[in-house]
Design an enzyme around this catalytic site. Structure first.
Site, PDB file in Angstrom:
ATOM      1  N   TYR A 123     -26.967  -9.133  -9.646  1.00 48.25           N
ATOM      2  CA  TYR A 123     -26.501 -10.532  -9.336  1.00 48.25           C
ATOM      3  C   TYR A 123     -27.733 -10.807 -10.320  1.00 48.25           C
ATOM      4  O   TYR A 123     -27.506 -12.092 -10.026  1.00 48.25           O
ATOM      5  CB  TYR A 123     -26.707 -10.760  -7.921  1.00 48.25           C
ATOM      6  CG  TYR A 123     -25.511 -10.323  -6.917  1.00 48.25           C
ATOM      7  CD1 TYR A 123     -25.172  -8.969  -7.188  1.00 48.25           C
ATOM      8  CD2 TYR A 123     -24.405 -11.012  -6.620  1.00 48.25           C
ATOM      9  CE1 TYR A 123     -23.833  -7.920  -6.239  1.00 48.25           C
ATOM     10  CE2 TYR A 123     -23.520 -10.850  -6.099  1.00 48.25           C
ATOM     11  CZ  TYR A 123     -22.978  -9.158  -5.590  1.00 48.25           C
ATOM     12  OH  TYR A 123     -21.762  -8.593  -5.169  1.00 48.25           O
ATOM     13  N   ASP A 202     -19.652   4.536   0.643  1.00 45.44           N
ATOM     14  CA  ASP A 202     -17.711   4.461   1.135  1.00 45.44           C
ATOM     15  C   ASP A 202     -17.169   4.943   2.315  1.00 45.44           C
ATOM     16  O   ASP A 202     -16.516   4.453   2.511  1.00 45.44           O
ATOM     17  CB  ASP A 202     -17.486   5.777   0.323  1.00 45.44           C
ATOM     18  CG  ASP A 202     -18.348   6.804  -0.559  1.00 45.44           C
ATOM     19  OD1 ASP A 202     -19.375   6.764   0.288  1.00 45.44           O
ATOM     20  OD2 ASP A 202     -18.030   7.692  -1.109  1.00 45.44           O
ATOM     21  N   ASP A 226     -21.701  -8.213  -0.135  1.00 48.98           N
ATOM     22  CA  ASP A 226     -20.639  -8.981  -0.324  1.00 48.98           C
ATOM     23  C   ASP A 226     -19.638  -8.185   0.044  1.00 48.98           C
ATOM     24  O   ASP A 226     -18.603  -8.927   0.055  1.00 48.98           O
ATOM     25  CB  ASP A 226     -21.082  -9.244  -1.757  1.00 48.98           C
ATOM     26  CG  ASP A 226     -20.105 -10.152  -2.402  1.00 48.98           C
ATOM     27  OD1 ASP A 226     -19.717 -10.828  -1.912  1.00 48.98           O
ATOM     28  OD2 ASP A 226     -20.500 -10.426  -3.615  1.00 48.98           O
TER      29      ASP A 226
END
Ligand code: NAI
Length: 330
Positions: A123, A202, A226
């Protein structure tokens, strides 16, 4: 604490849900003094700046803001206003609690708080052109990792939570995520009585869908936090429900997890509850716990009776009707 709140209604569904939330807060006797300012495209159209100086001055002065969603153009245009505000005020914590609601949520056994690092990772927006494409920088530092991980453990301790799980991809990103994980392991050792474990991101996605009841507090670098928090929002009933607090040592901005929902903006059907939950987190932060509890009990009654649910929750009420029913139940 002062009752001054900077109100940033944002765009898309922002103005309609903000209006409903302010009506509920007023009816509940929150006794807040709102200072409304523009951000994002709305501000840009008026004064040529995405975050005008007076908006920044107001956040500096009052330290607490309630913010509606703001559109960020995809693939082009300006940097996210949300990311800019988080960096500007060093709002390093993004706290996203999600809990099952009986009769509403698809999964009845979720009670998870995601603690997302809010200032680093991909980000930072450092992308550059290379031969044949682009590359983006993922930044993970020891200092920022340590403060967010400590926040997660302190939060767990303060709220009687039993376990903190670190989310990472250190099998592939051995240095950056490897650092986040090693800081987690070091800090975890200082918190006796709180179980610490870690999961590769994952696997974590699959775990959350299969066994959400096994998870309690999650701590993650920015991107995984997020994504995972939207997944968890889905477990408890969707983005119309879940709120987030952006917290720094000096200021805090409260919002919904969802975005500006351009697909439904202006139709009056947006659910104001996620932003209302953000407002309740803000009331708690301001020491107005009695008001937030009153609002939460009215919300529970409305959700249980199911007569005034918005479309995302399977009903056909407008956002305003839903808000009106919450006010009636206060
Ligand atoms: P989104 O969260 O706006 O919408 C995703 C889906 O959820 C849509 O189908 C939408 O209709 C639905 N939804 C969202 N909020 C809802 C509500 N309150 N009630 C009922 N349904 C709701 O995500 P999307 O479409 O990916 O992003 C749209 C814009 O929002 C983008 O420009 C994005 O950058 C921005 N965004 C802003 C955020 C913020 O201001 N904090 C956070 C996330 C996205």
């Amino acid at each position: 604490m002062s009752s001054d709140v900077v109100l940033l209604e944002g765009d898309g569904i922002g103005p309609e849900i903000t209006k409903s939330v302010v009506r509920i807060l007023d009816a509940a006797g929150a006794d807040l003094k709102y200072h409304a300012f523009d951000i994002g495209q709305t501000a840009f159209d008026k004064c040529g700046k995405l975050i005008p100086e007076e908006t920044l001055d107001a956040i500096n002065e009052f330290k607490v803001a309630l913010k509606g969603p703001v559109t960020t153009p995809v693939g082009k245009g300006f940097r996210s206003v949300n990311v800019s505000l988080r960096l500007k005020y060093d709002l390093y914590v993004n706290l996203r609690p999600a809990k099952s609601i009986p009769g509403i949520s698809k999964f009845q056994n979720v009670d998870i708080v995601t603690v997302r690092e809010n200032t680093e990772d991909l980000y930072i927006g450092e992308e550059k052109e290379i031969a044949g494409g682009f590359e983006a920088i993922k930044r993970i530092t020891e200092k920022s990792s340590e403060r967010i991980i400590r926040y997660a453990f302190d939060y767990a301790k303060k709220h009687g939570r039993k376990k903190v799980t670190c989310i990472h991809k250190a099998n592939i990103l051995k240095k950056s995520d490897g650092l986040f994980l090693s800081v987690f392991e070091k800090v975890a050792g200082e918190y006796q009585g709180i179980e610490a474990d870690s999961k590769i991101v994952d696997n974590m996605c699959m775990q959350l869908v299969m066994y959400p009841e096994k998870y309690d507090v999650l701590v993650a670098p920015n991107l995984y936090g997020d994504i995972i928090s939207d997944l968890i929002a889905g477990l408890v009933g969707g983005l119309g429900l879940v709120a987030g607090a952006n917290i720094g040592s000096d200021a805090a901005i409260f919002e919904a997890v969802h975005g500006s929902a351009p697909d439904i903006a202006g139709k009056g059907i947006a659910n104001p509850l996620a932003l209302l939950n953000g407002a309740c987190m803000m009331l708690d932060h301001m020491g107005k716990r009695d008001v937030s509890s009153r609002i939460q009990s009215a919300v529970s009654k409305v959700l249980q009776s199911k007569t005034h649910l918005t479309q995302d929750l399977g009903g056909n009420a407008t956002g305003e009707q839903f808000a009106g029913e919450i006010i009636r139940c206060l």
